[in-house]
Write a protein that holds these residues in place. Sequence first.
Motif, short mmCIF file in Angstrom:
data_model
loop_
_atom_site.label_atom_id
_atom_site.label_comp_id
_atom_site.label_asym_id
_atom_site.label_seq_id
_atom_site.Cartn_x
_atom_site.Cartn_y
_atom_site.Cartn_z
N LEU A 478 8.63 -22.96 -14.36
CA LEU A 478 7.75 -22.31 -13.39
C LEU A 478 8.02 -22.73 -11.95
O LEU A 478 7.26 -22.39 -11.04
CB LEU A 478 6.29 -22.62 -13.74
N SER A 479 9.11 -23.47 -11.73
CA SER A 479 9.46 -23.95 -10.39
C SER A 479 8.27 -24.65 -9.72
O SER A 479 7.80 -24.25 -8.65
CB SER A 479 9.96 -22.80 -9.51
N PRO A 480 7.77 -25.72 -10.33
CA PRO A 480 6.56 -26.37 -9.82
C PRO A 480 6.82 -27.13 -8.51
O PRO A 480 7.97 -27.38 -8.13
CB PRO A 480 6.19 -27.33 -10.94
N ASP A 481 5.73 -27.51 -7.85
CA ASP A 481 5.82 -28.33 -6.64
C ASP A 481 5.85 -29.82 -6.98
O ASP A 481 6.46 -30.61 -6.27
CB ASP A 481 4.62 -28.04 -5.73
N LEU A 482 5.12 -30.19 -8.03
CA LEU A 482 5.04 -31.59 -8.46
C LEU A 482 5.33 -31.67 -9.94
O LEU A 482 4.77 -30.91 -10.73
CB LEU A 482 3.64 -32.15 -8.17
N ILE A 483 6.21 -32.59 -10.31
CA ILE A 483 6.48 -32.84 -11.73
C ILE A 483 6.08 -34.27 -12.04
O ILE A 483 6.51 -35.21 -11.38
CB ILE A 483 7.96 -32.61 -12.08
N VAL A 484 5.23 -34.42 -13.04
CA VAL A 484 4.82 -35.74 -13.52
C VAL A 484 5.73 -36.08 -14.70
O VAL A 484 5.65 -35.47 -15.76
CB VAL A 484 3.34 -35.74 -13.95
N CYS A 485 6.60 -37.04 -14.48
CA CYS A 485 7.63 -37.39 -15.45
C CYS A 485 7.23 -38.67 -16.18
O CYS A 485 7.26 -39.76 -15.59
CB CYS A 485 8.98 -37.60 -14.76
N ASP A 486 6.82 -38.55 -17.43
CA ASP A 486 6.41 -39.71 -18.23
C ASP A 486 7.56 -40.12 -19.13
O ASP A 486 7.77 -39.55 -20.20
CB ASP A 486 5.16 -39.37 -19.05
N GLU A 487 8.34 -41.12 -18.71
CA GLU A 487 9.52 -41.58 -19.44
C GLU A 487 10.45 -40.40 -19.77
O GLU A 487 10.84 -40.22 -20.93
CB GLU A 487 9.10 -42.29 -20.74
N PRO A 488 10.88 -39.61 -18.81
CA PRO A 488 11.61 -38.37 -19.12
C PRO A 488 13.03 -38.57 -19.62
O PRO A 488 13.61 -37.64 -20.19
CB PRO A 488 11.61 -37.62 -17.79
N VAL A 489 13.63 -39.74 -19.40
CA VAL A 489 15.01 -39.94 -19.83
C VAL A 489 15.15 -41.10 -20.82
O VAL A 489 16.26 -41.54 -21.10
CB VAL A 489 15.95 -40.17 -18.62
N SER A 490 14.02 -41.58 -21.36
CA SER A 490 14.09 -42.74 -22.26
C SER A 490 14.83 -42.43 -23.55
O SER A 490 15.35 -43.33 -24.21
CB SER A 490 12.68 -43.26 -22.57
N ALA A 491 14.88 -41.14 -23.94
CA ALA A 491 15.53 -40.76 -25.20
C ALA A 491 16.97 -40.30 -25.00
O ALA A 491 17.62 -39.88 -25.94
CB ALA A 491 14.74 -39.64 -25.88
N LEU A 492 17.48 -40.41 -23.76
CA LEU A 492 18.78 -39.84 -23.45
C LEU A 492 19.86 -40.90 -23.37
O LEU A 492 19.62 -42.01 -22.89
CB LEU A 492 18.72 -39.07 -22.13
#
Length: 574
Positions: A478-492
């Motif tokens: 949705l092309s947001p203005d704010l993204i709340v990233c909760d551990e977004p790369v911990s599984a990568l």
Amino acid sequence: MKDASAMNVKEMRMDGQPLLQVSGLAVDFATMDGVVHAVEGVDLEIAPGETVAIVGESGSGKSTTAMAVIGLLASGGRVAGGSIRLDGRELVGASESELRQIRGRDIGMVPQDPMSNLNPVAKIGTQVAETLLAHGLATRGDVKQKVIEALSAAGLPDPERRAKQYPHELSGGLRQRALIAIGLACRPRLLIADEPTSALDVTVQQTILDQLDEMTRELGTAVLLITHDLGLAAERAQRVVVMHRGRVVEQGDARQILEDPQHPYTQSLVSAAPSIAAARLQPEVFDASTGSATQGLGGAEDGAPRASDVAAGDHIVEIEGLRKVYPVRGRGDDFVAVDDVSLAIPRGKTVAIVGESGSGKTTTARMLLKLIEPTAGTIRFEGHDIATLDKAQAREFRQRVQPIFQDPYSSLNPMFTIGRLIGEPLEFYKRGNRAERRARVLKLLDDVALPASMMQRYPAELSGGQRQRVAIARALALSPDLIVCDEPVSALDVLVQDQILTLLGDLQKEYGLSYLFISHDLAVVRLISDYVCVMKDGALVEAATSEEIFTNPRDPYTRRLLSSIPGNELGIAS
């Protein structure tokens, strides 16, 4: 990594046969598109008491190799060739009843995902007790005490209380520690640990890994460690096996491989690993004329950690006096999850919140997302108190503020295809026609390094890292203005992690995105953040620019977090 331990391992390898010997292992999966050769010709050995780490990106075959050893391949999978011997006993072709006797007592398992591997309707203590009782390692009379001991050894605080709780009542880190307690309860000769600390903060990670080291020394327990964390592999394993596209491309002494990699793929892994010594991916130049702070987020002479004074000009989010209190059943005292937290997120910047599991960082993020209501305090988005938004305003808010959750296993609907999952927000908010939505989904897949063929697949067919990339693509839809990233790369793995962090930085630069970045991985935080808030026991203990936090931390707790990062001495800390 301890030299004495490595010496003992070498002596054991000379004096006797390996505990685990895998030769020419091949694993195939039957799919709708034909047979997939997931693992081809893998050879590896583990001596009693040795720790061997398998590293590689998602889909490299490292977890499949481990699952083949314990006889728990996913549906459609089979060992197509080779040999797996445990203490000389052939496991390929063993019956299910024979494998059940081996699992738990001889081979323990710590899986990656706590939510799908813990029974949601059974208390944590009950699940540990089942393991002990099934293998005759406890009686009805002493099982309660042994459960407490197992939970305590795995680093769970207040183990008596945790034993009486259900999985959903624990944080992601605490759930992972419960899985570790189950895996270690029977003190197996071989422990397969599949990303055992990916959900844990660095201080608890250190506690757990110290426990594994202690088992290795005292009991001769071998550890097969599956990880994408090169710092962890460098510090904790005697030997490293590097896998790529189902094959072993390099293996040998851990330090030698990680300090002087020979294969181009290994070189790419090492170069992509984040380090706390590295600079921010896209350094920002802070100009005092725009109101940006030069003395940290607070800058107060009294040392009170506040994040509300930074960039006195334009804030997309302002949080003041935030507090969240939970009543605790059966106890007189309430649990204060977040206590008087104030911070601001400057437009187009990244503010990271770091801290141990249970520090209150995820609770803070969930209040910002309006997933839970605060007990006290104010959250303003674009100057508006989000507690007072009407229905139409709340609908707009949810389009402009999007989450990326920590757990890609439970945050993706298993009944939806990947294309539908990513396109669902576009359809719900009526963005474009069907063709335009499809084109947008394809672009998002490309942005997160997934092929267009993923459109028709389901989450169960993807690796953990691939699922997290889908979750990130959905958040960007949705092309947001704010993204709340909760551990977004911990599984990568480190290669995809590097791509995603670069992508987030590029999107921020191009579209002026703002991020609230929740993480226990301080090396990642160093790369992505402009400002860092450190939380402990629900309170903000230090807040400053990223540069200040990592070069001149003031609070003892912050210094302890930094000193706990594995692999620091090698310049690898992922």
